[in-house]
Design a protein around this motif. Sequence first.
Motif, PDB file in Angstrom:
ATOM      1  N   ALA A  83       1.064   2.782 -12.451  1.00 28.13           N
ATOM      2  CA  ALA A  83       2.362   2.345 -13.189  1.00 28.13           C
ATOM      3  C   ALA A  83       2.989   1.298 -12.053  1.00 28.13           C
ATOM      4  CB  ALA A  83       3.161   3.345 -13.468  1.00 28.13           C
ATOM      5  N   HIS A  84       2.744  -0.018 -12.389  1.00 34.40           N
ATOM      6  CA  HIS A  84       3.116  -0.958 -11.394  1.00 34.40           C
ATOM      7  C   HIS A  84       4.788  -1.235 -12.057  1.00 34.40           C
ATOM      8  CE1 HIS A  84      -0.636  -1.677  -9.521  1.00 34.40           C
ATOM      9  NE2 HIS A  84      -1.047  -1.805 -10.801  1.00 34.40           N
ATOM     10  N   THR A  85       5.590  -1.750 -11.235  1.00 30.98           N
ATOM     11  CA  THR A  85       6.762  -2.081 -11.467  1.00 30.98           C
ATOM     12  C   THR A  85       6.783  -3.514 -11.038  1.00 30.98           C
ATOM     13  OG1 THR A  85       7.789  -1.017  -9.504  1.00 30.98           O
ATOM     14  CG2 THR A  85       8.329  -0.123 -11.464  1.00 30.98           C
ATOM     15  N   PRO A  86       7.596  -4.434 -11.771  1.00 25.20           N
ATOM     16  CA  PRO A  86       7.590  -5.845 -11.360  1.00 25.20           C
ATOM     17  C   PRO A  86       8.024  -5.991 -10.140  1.00 25.20           C
ATOM     18  CG  PRO A  86       8.778  -5.669 -13.641  1.00 25.20           C
ATOM     19  CD  PRO A  86       8.360  -4.259 -12.745  1.00 25.20           C
ATOM     20  N   PRO A  87       7.581  -7.126  -9.085  1.00 23.25           N
ATOM     21  CA  PRO A  87       8.015  -7.264  -8.057  1.00 23.25           C
ATOM     22  C   PRO A  87       9.462  -7.878  -7.976  1.00 23.25           C
ATOM     23  CG  PRO A  87       5.650  -8.147  -8.037  1.00 23.25           C
ATOM     24  CD  PRO A  87       6.434  -7.634  -9.538  1.00 23.25           C
ATOM     25  N   THR A  88      10.219  -7.585  -7.210  1.00 30.27           N
ATOM     26  CA  THR A  88      11.812  -7.982  -7.111  1.00 30.27           C
ATOM     27  C   THR A  88      11.992  -9.255  -6.262  1.00 30.27           C
ATOM     28  OG1 THR A  88      12.248  -6.846  -4.904  1.00 30.27           O
ATOM     29  CG2 THR A  88      12.522  -5.745  -7.201  1.00 30.27           C
ATOM     30  N   GLY A  89      10.784  -9.424  -5.187  1.00 32.49           N
ATOM     31  CA  GLY A  89      10.822 -10.634  -4.485  1.00 32.49           C
ATOM     32  C   GLY A  89      11.578 -10.270  -3.041  1.00 32.49           C
ATOM     33  N   VAL A  90      11.941  -9.054  -2.930  1.00 34.69           N
ATOM     34  CA  VAL A  90      12.203  -8.462  -1.523  1.00 34.69           C
ATOM     35  C   VAL A  90      10.821  -7.916  -1.118  1.00 34.69           C
ATOM     36  CG1 VAL A  90      13.714  -6.928  -0.219  1.00 34.69           C
ATOM     37  CG2 VAL A  90      14.649  -8.270  -2.271  1.00 34.69           C
ATOM     38  N   LEU A  91      10.322  -8.252   0.009  1.00 34.50           N
ATOM     39  CA  LEU A  91       8.971  -8.118   0.494  1.00 34.50           C
ATOM     40  C   LEU A  91       8.910  -6.480   0.761  1.00 34.50           C
ATOM     41  CD1 LEU A  91       6.237  -8.736   1.368  1.00 34.50           C
ATOM     42  CD2 LEU A  91       7.088  -9.532   3.613  1.00 34.50           C
ATOM     43  N   THR A 145      -0.261  -9.979  -5.419  1.00 27.17           N
ATOM     44  CA  THR A 145       0.990 -11.036  -5.872  1.00 27.17           C
ATOM     45  C   THR A 145       2.182 -10.941  -4.914  1.00 27.17           C
ATOM     46  OG1 THR A 145       0.273 -10.120  -8.146  1.00 27.17           O
ATOM     47  CG2 THR A 145       2.186 -11.442  -7.953  1.00 27.17           C
ATOM     48  N   VAL A 146       2.439  -9.794  -4.637  1.00 24.92           N
ATOM     49  CA  VAL A 146       3.630  -9.665  -3.536  1.00 24.92           C
ATOM     50  C   VAL A 146       3.235 -10.310  -2.282  1.00 24.92           C
ATOM     51  CG1 VAL A 146       4.697  -7.863  -2.217  1.00 24.92           C
ATOM     52  CG2 VAL A 146       4.456  -7.678  -4.420  1.00 24.92           C
ATOM     53  N   LEU A 147       2.171  -9.950  -1.733  1.00 23.53           N
ATOM     54  CA  LEU A 147       1.847 -10.960  -0.612  1.00 23.53           C
ATOM     55  C   LEU A 147       1.624 -12.316  -0.790  1.00 23.53           C
ATOM     56  CD1 LEU A 147      -0.901  -8.261   0.522  1.00 23.53           C
ATOM     57  CD2 LEU A 147       1.274  -8.438   1.700  1.00 23.53           C
ATOM     58  N   ASP A 148       1.178 -12.849  -1.737  1.00 23.20           N
ATOM     59  CA  ASP A 148       0.950 -14.263  -1.943  1.00 23.20           C
ATOM     60  C   ASP A 148       2.501 -15.026  -2.058  1.00 23.20           C
ATOM     61  OD1 ASP A 148      -1.501 -14.512  -1.942  1.00 23.20           O
ATOM     62  OD2 ASP A 148      -1.964 -14.563  -4.223  1.00 23.20           O
TER      63      ASP A 148
END
Lengths: 203, 203
Positions: A83-91, A145-148
């Motif tokens: 279950a992934h949650t959409p990234p917030t942009g806070v690394l 995605t988060v790392l990129d």
Amino acid sequence: MSAPTEPSRTSDAPGRGPDPRAERSRAAALAAARDLLIEQGWSAVTHVAVAARSGVGRTTLYRHWPDASGLVRDVIAERISTAHTPPTGVLRDDLIRELDGLRRLLHDPVSDRGLRAVIERAGVDPVFARLKEALYREGSRVFRTVLDAAKARGELAADLDPDLAVDQLAGPLMYRRLLAGRAVTAEYVERVVDDFLAAHAPT
Amino acid sequence: MSAPTEPSRTSDAPGRGPDPRAERSRAAALAAARDLLIEQGWSAVTHVAVAARSGVGRTTLYRHWPDASGLVRDVIAERISTAHTPPTGVLRDDLIRELDGLRRLLHDPVSDRGLRAVIERAGVDPVFARLKEALYREGSRVFRTVLDAAKARGELAADLDPDLAVDQLAGPLMYRRLLAGRAVTAEYVERVVDDFLAAHAPT
């Protein structure tokens, strides 16, 4: 990744919904297979044992799952629906949240045993090899995605190798659980993420 | 960790050396078990299959290894004799050398398959549970010595948790090999060590 549902669909009548009795049989068989997997590992999930435990006839089992490995695969695929949650942009938050999903997975008896089965069987059984690929791809997707995004924002070294990054985030948890046999706490997850960030801060 | 040798000793005459014929049988059985393990995993290592492949009689096999899991254990224990070299006192070199031992182990077909078997069976078979414990303890022993010495010299943060440290060094390699299915190069080992050192430099 969604659980493969073709086997039970073969008993649907065209133009109508799934046959409720076939659905019940499928659920009973998977519940028995799941218990056997937890208690004794993948090799205990045989047609004979699942029939005895679930009350579902062997003929029905063979029709839905010609190979016992398909039964194990369906148990694992239904459970490990990361279950992934959409990234917030806070690394830091995004990495902790994703890694905490792996932590919970490693502490769930079905997915723990399933992961061990996949690791053991992938080299010798194509059903498990495909499952391993799907689990790895799907399990590392949000990390990438988060790392990129963080690299694009200049929050991580631009030359950070995403494969190495995933290994460094997920590897310690896997090793700790599967080999050291220790618990993975939420605090541990934070330490792994903080050490990762310390090592890969942009210069 | 040394390979358990009691089984073959049962055929020694007192006061004399090991019976050469019994030694040959034992070696032939273990070679067959090793091949079966590589080709099909631990579940293929049965008394029947090993007898057929090695030419050693089933009665002999049952006498030496009452359970097939003992056969798999002996194959793994003979192979994974993690060859440590004494630490030199140069932290980076010592970590790279130890981790390179794990890298080679993960690329050896017998120990790769053996490790997967141990991870899968440890929760359900006491023979494998003990083997896993021994492999983990012995595999992390030199790391702990090297890390302790470096902390004492002030080259690593004094509050570094040795369990976390071992997870962070060995985990990425294990994950990369067992789940991602990628090669681990000597250069990769150096990057893991350098990132580890960057994260844990004394403040």
